[in-house]
Design an enzyme around this catalytic site. Structure first.
Site, PDB file in Angstrom:
ATOM      1  N   GLU A 319      40.702  29.538  34.441  1.00 51.72           N
ATOM      2  CA  GLU A 319      41.340  30.221  35.574  1.00 51.72           C
ATOM      3  C   GLU A 319      41.561  29.268  36.753  1.00 51.72           C
ATOM      4  OE1 GLU A 319      38.878  33.757  36.164  1.00 51.72           O
ATOM      5  OE2 GLU A 319      39.878  34.711  34.466  1.00 51.72           O
ATOM      6  N   ASP A 394      36.261  39.938  28.643  1.00 54.97           N
ATOM      7  CA  ASP A 394      35.919  39.810  30.056  1.00 54.97           C
ATOM      8  C   ASP A 394      35.281  41.086  30.613  1.00 54.97           C
ATOM      9  OD1 ASP A 394      35.741  38.958  32.613  1.00 54.97           O
ATOM     10  OD2 ASP A 394      37.878  38.727  32.972  1.00 54.97           O
ATOM     11  N   GLU A 422      33.063  45.590  38.250  1.00 55.90           N
ATOM     12  CA  GLU A 422      34.461  45.187  38.433  1.00 55.90           C
ATOM     13  C   GLU A 422      35.416  46.042  37.610  1.00 55.90           C
ATOM     14  OE1 GLU A 422      35.167  41.114  37.301  1.00 55.90           O
ATOM     15  OE2 GLU A 422      37.337  41.311  37.538  1.00 55.90           O
TER      16      GLU A 422
HETATM   17  O1  GCW Z   1      36.537  38.887  35.186  1.00 60.59           O
HETATM   18  C1  GCW Z   1      37.030  37.772  35.830  1.00 60.59           C
HETATM   19  C2  GCW Z   1      37.054  38.131  37.279  1.00 60.59           C
HETATM   20  C3  GCW Z   1      37.109  36.929  38.172  1.00 60.59           C
HETATM   21  C4  GCW Z   1      35.938  36.027  37.791  1.00 60.59           C
HETATM   22  C5  GCW Z   1      36.100  35.623  36.331  1.00 60.59           C
HETATM   23  C6  GCW Z   1      34.943  34.768  35.832  1.00 60.59           C
HETATM   24  C7  GCW Z   1      34.604  34.612  39.170  1.00 60.59           C
HETATM   25  O2  GCW Z   1      38.158  38.968  37.515  1.00 60.59           O
HETATM   26  O3  GCW Z   1      37.029  37.364  39.502  1.00 60.59           O
HETATM   27  O4  GCW Z   1      35.853  34.895  38.633  1.00 60.59           O
HETATM   28  O5  GCW Z   1      36.113  36.769  35.533  1.00 60.59           O
HETATM   29  O6  GCW Z   1      34.052  35.323  35.226  1.00 60.59           O
HETATM   30  O7  GCW Z   1      34.951  33.572  36.066  1.00 60.59           O
END
Ligand code: GCW
Length: 747
Positions: A319, A394, A422
């Site tokens: 990311e 995720d 989240e």
């Molecule tokens: O689920 C995603 C989140 C991001 C997060 C990423 C991760 C810290 O939306 O906000 O970043 O995972 O785990 O690195």
């Protein structure tokens, strides 16, 4: 610490209340109002049946050398707990009396403890023994460990016994943590915001540190120690380079000092590019000697001020975060760079396997990490622990287990869970995650035959690793109640308890949390545990039933967005349609051999189960299979009807939870009662919104009628799609681009 303790007697009395019996609790619960600050450590008076007389001859042990800060914390906690629960000030002495005398310490600081046969060998360096014995002629509760922190954990365990109204007159408790590193990962930014944090700003007040140390730090540390958490990553994995500058390292050292007596080590998230951004080098290439020297110097600087520093957590090549890949190096070369600088000090690297590419042409997202890491098994240094999210995607409301678990026999693997919600409705949603964590831990990888559970991979019993760990992304902020709602506290609690014993039961943990947080009254206990146990499945039902995943709105991850599709600013694997694969022929992601074949990443037994329509668990069906809308489910219903009925069931469960709670007003103080009731009302609304929007969207593709009796969504699909929330707490950046026009607000 070796000392020659002197033993002397002193008579004093403490009112002794027996802790059985549940009469009279109704009034007590209502009387003890709370705003959530005291979490599960409320220590409200015990109302029960008197059993004993005053005991006039308790034994006091006065150590000749001063107690360590950790033993002082244990004593303070016993005093706080017993004073609160027994309703009488307990004098400030080494040994306090409750049921006779309490003797606490280690064989190193107490000759008396050394003289007893307690079986301490069985509890390792962090466990404890609690036993009722006759010591010097007195009935005594002995709380002992091989280390001071074991004693502190034992003190909390003893208090829990009383808090949950368990007998304390004949104790024989032996406990040791199964996992070595039990860590909370804070995704806290240095500017005070929290990524995916829904409980206010960061609890770390960087501007005030190191000179002002908020008392909240100690309250936080006590709560962590009470459930055995022994590490804290202070900053976001999307890490700011400033964390490695002297300005911030001084603040880190101050926090480490506050947390140390509670057995909590600090760790830092570090950006892989720090040699460039902080060290002004031209490269961060792990094989470059100047880069290696820079990290060595930086790590030496950290250990000078924080001698028990835990190590680093890294998000690399993920990311947008920099990593070894851009230098043509492997993840192992990247991890070992850091590991070798930390090894001389005993530090570890938690190297996240959440690595993937958003390139539109890349392979099935859920397969990427396995394909990157599996070939590197055996290449990681001994002090590297690969940190895998529970599922391969995720932190979705439900995922199958991550196929990396058990697939790396020559590497240390730890589990990362997300305690902050989240993807499960964020702060106001009532979703007890103990059940999700339990499901993740109990998943059987079959890596070495039946019983190769994720719990056994991460506790080291499957392959014999010594570096074992578990991490939870914290849900803690500066809100008065720490977590954004009272029930969110249970997720912090459950994480700690499962980290200590990954085979513990989510239901038992829920029950104990309710007893300590609210009351032992069965009239409250039973229904509330029932709500907790049903709550996560309700969220799955109204958000992502039957193995769907990632159907939420973009950016904020709040509210439904099954229509979110790839576009110029939306990589395919961040879209919803990529995961649902809903089209005229049906719905679901084909991950069998005829599709992406992600199933082949699992051990043969598991792969065969997931591949077979007959044996694939129904709650993962659409994760692994693309099926016609009219596919016949084992229930005899069509897939379409089942899908719709899951959404309906989700809403109905939340309504039932709300009705259940509303009957409990007289057992809970008004603040906590009203907050929970109002949040449940909100959740009914949100669940309905999810149901209506999802049904409207999928019906526009299936073109099938709703099953009899199911109400139509009150709005058009267009209205649901147009509804856009630009900001929610905890969302990094500005959130999704919502056109500020007159888009309709759905009913
Ligand atoms: O689920 C995603 C989140 C991001 C997060 C990423 C991760 C810290 O939306 O906000 O970043 O995972 O785990 O690195």
């Amino acid at each position: 610490m070796q000392s020659t303790a002197s033993v002397h007697r002193r008579g004093w009395s403490v009112l002794f209340a027996v802790l059985l019996g549940l009469a009279g609790l109704t009034a007590a619960a209502a009387a003890h109002a709370g705003d959530g600050y005291r979490l599960w450590l409320r220590y409200v008076p015990v109302h029960g049946v008197w059993l004993g007389r005053y005991r006039r001859s308790a034994t006091e042990l006065a150590a000749s050398s001063p107690l360590s800060p950790t033993l002082r914390a244990a004593r303070a906690e016993l005093q706080r707990g017993l004073t609160g629960m027994l309703g009488k000030r307990v004098p400030s002495v080494r040994t306090v009396t409750a049921n006779g005398a309490i003797l606490f310490g280690t064989p190193h600081d107490s000759p008396l403890i050394r003289s007893l046969r307690l079986g301490l060998r069985a509890v390792g360096s962090q466990g404890y023994v609690i036993r009722t014995l006759t010591v010097l002629g007195h009935r005594t509760t002995v709380i002992a460990g091989n280390s001071d922190i074991g004693v502190l954990y034992g003190a909390f365990r003893y208090l829990r016994q009383i808090q949950t109204r368990r007998p304390i007159d004949a104790l024989a408790i032996v406990s040791r943590p199964k996992i070595r590193h039990r860590i909370l990962d804070f995704w806290d930014n240095l500017n005070g915001t929290v990524e995916r944090g829904y409980a206010g700003d960061s609890i770390w007040k960087w501007d005030e540190l190191p000179r002002y140390l908020s008392p909240r730090y100690i309250a936080f540390a006590r709560a962590c120690a009470s459930i055995g958490i022994n590490g804290v990553v202070l900053n976001n994995v999307n890490a700011s380079p400033y964390i490695l500058t002297p300005l911030y390292l001084e603040k880190v050292a101050a926090l480490a000092g506050v947390l140390r007596p509670y057995g909590i080590r600090v760790y830092l998230s570090v950006p892989f590019s720090a040699p460039i951004t902080v060290g002004r080098l031209k490269t961060a290439d792990p094989l470059d000697p100047a880069v290696q020297a820079w990290w060595r110097k930086k790590v030496a600087e950290i250990y000078r001020d924080v001698p028990d520093f835990g190590g680093f957590l890294t998000k690399a090549d993920s990311e947008g975060e920099p990593g070894p890949e851009q230098y043509g190096r492997t993840q192992a070369q990247g991890a070992n760079l850091l590991a070798r600088t930390l090894a001389p000090y005993g530090g570890i690297v938690m190297w996240r396997t959440f690595v993937y590419s958003t390139n539109p042409h890349s392979e099935d997202r859920v397969m990427q990490a396995y394909d990157i890491f599996k070939p590197l098994d055996g290449k990681f240094d001994q002090n590297v622990i690969l940190q895998n999210k529970n599922g391969p995607l995720d932190f979705q409301p439900r995922e199958p287990f991550n196929p990396l678990f058990g697939a790396m026999p020559k590497s240390n693997e730890m589990l990362e869970l997300e305690i902050t919600k989240e993807y499960l409705g964020q702060q106001t949603s009532f979703a007890y995650l103990g059940t999700l964590f339990e499901e993740a831990l109990r998943a059987d990888t079959w890596a070495r035959g039946r019983g190769s559970t994720v719990a056994r991979v991460i506790d080291g019993s499957l392959y014999g690793e010594r570096q074992t760990g578990i991490a939870g992304v914290a849900n803690i902020g500066s809100d008065r109640d720490w977590c954004g709602s009272i029930f969110n506290q249970s997720n912090w609690y459950a994480f700690g308890r499962l980290a200590w014993n990954p085979e513990a039961s989510a239901r038992t943990i829920a029950g104990q949390w309710v007893r300590m947080t609210f009351s032992n009254n069965p009239a409250l206990l039973r229904p509330v545990v029932g709500m907790m146990m049903a709550s996560r499945e309700a969220v799955v039902d109204y958000m992502d039933p039957l193995g769907l995943a990632s159907q939420m709105a973009a950016g904020t991850h709040f509210g439904p967005g099954p229509w979110v599709h790839p576009g110029p600013h939306m990589p395919p694997d961040w879209s919803s349609t990529y995961y649902s694969h809903a089209n005229a022929t049906g719905i679901g992601f084909d991950r069998t051999a005829s599709g992406s074949d992600a199933i082949a990443q699992y051990a043969p037994h598991v792969a065969a189960k997931f591949a077979s329509l007959k044996h694939c668990p129904e709650d993962l069906l659409l994760w692994f299979h693309h099926l016609p809308w009219t596919y016949r489910m084992p229930s005899g219903r069509t897939l379409w009807d089942s899908l719709v009925l899951h959404y309906v069931r989700g809403v109905d469960t939340v309504k039932w939870m709300r009705r259940t709670w509303l009957k409990l007003a007289r057992y809970v103080d008004p603040y906590r009662f009203d907050m929970t009731a109002d949040f449940l009302t909100l959740q009914v609304h949100n669940a309905q919104w999810w149901r209506d929007a999802s049904i409207a969207y999928f019906q526009s593709i299936s073109h099938l009628p709703l099953p009899p009796g199911v109400a139509r969504p009150p709005d058009t699909l267009k209205a649901y799609e147009a509804f856009c929330i630009p900001y929610v707490e905890g969302t990094p950046g500005a959130g999704p681009a919502c056109p500020p026009d007159d888009a309709p607000v759905p009913r």
